[in-house]
Scaffold this motif. Structure first.
Motif, PDB file in Angstrom:
ATOM      1  N   CYS A  14       0.585  -1.404  -0.286  1.00  9.49           N
ATOM      2  CA  CYS A  14      -0.094  -0.045  -0.226  1.00  9.49           C
ATOM      3  C   CYS A  14       1.055   1.065   0.038  1.00  9.49           C
ATOM      4  N   CYS A  17      -0.153   3.868   3.490  1.00 11.78           N
ATOM      5  CA  CYS A  17       0.248   3.424   4.839  1.00 11.78           C
ATOM      6  C   CYS A  17       1.441   2.046   4.900  1.00 11.78           C
ATOM      7  N   ASN A  19       1.499  -1.144   4.084  1.00 10.22           N
ATOM      8  CA  ASN A  19       0.966  -2.357   4.685  1.00 10.22           C
ATOM      9  C   ASN A  19       1.746  -3.062   3.643  1.00 10.22           C
ATOM     10  N   CYS A  60      -6.493  -1.760   0.974  1.00  5.65           N
ATOM     11  CA  CYS A  60      -5.514  -2.047   1.996  1.00  5.65           C
ATOM     12  C   CYS A  60      -6.240  -2.310   3.473  1.00  5.65           C
ATOM     13  N   CYS A  63      -6.018   0.608   6.276  1.00 11.37           N
ATOM     14  CA  CYS A  63      -6.011   2.489   6.064  1.00 11.37           C
ATOM     15  C   CYS A  63      -6.873   2.579   5.627  1.00 11.37           C
TER      16      CYS A  63
HETATM   17 ZN   LIG Z   1      -2.925   1.539   3.022  1.00  7.99          ZN
END
Ligand SMILES: [Zn+2]
Length: 78
Positions: A14, A17, A19, A60, A63
């Motif tokens: 992602c 963020c 991830n 995701c 987020c």
């Molecule tokens: Zn994210």
């Protein structure tokens, strides 16, 4: 545009963020399966041939972004 499934050298990330590990995947799959039943009526799928296998959307889990997941290279473990 749909994102590709990661292969042995790539993974999802992602970009919002960072991830790398948790995603919700909306996937349309159509397949032909060979079901093998035992005498009690339970079954296992012993063969599967994918006829259609589309990743429509990846979201995701951290987020909630559904437009920020990208395919990136895996970091080699040394
Ligand atoms: Zn994210």
């Amino acid at each position: 545009m749909a994102i590709s499934v990661p292969d042995s050298t790539t993974r999802w990330r992602c970009s919002r963020c960072g991830n790398l590990t948790r995603f919700d995947v909306l996937r349309t799959k159509r397949s032909k399966q060979y079901w093998h039943f035992d005498l009690g009526g339970s079954w296992t799928v012993e063969e599967e041939t994918a006829l259609v296998d589309d990743i429509e959307n990846v979201t995701c889990r951290w987020c909630g972004a559904d437009d920020s997941v990208e395919l990136v290279a895996r970091v080699e473990d040394v």
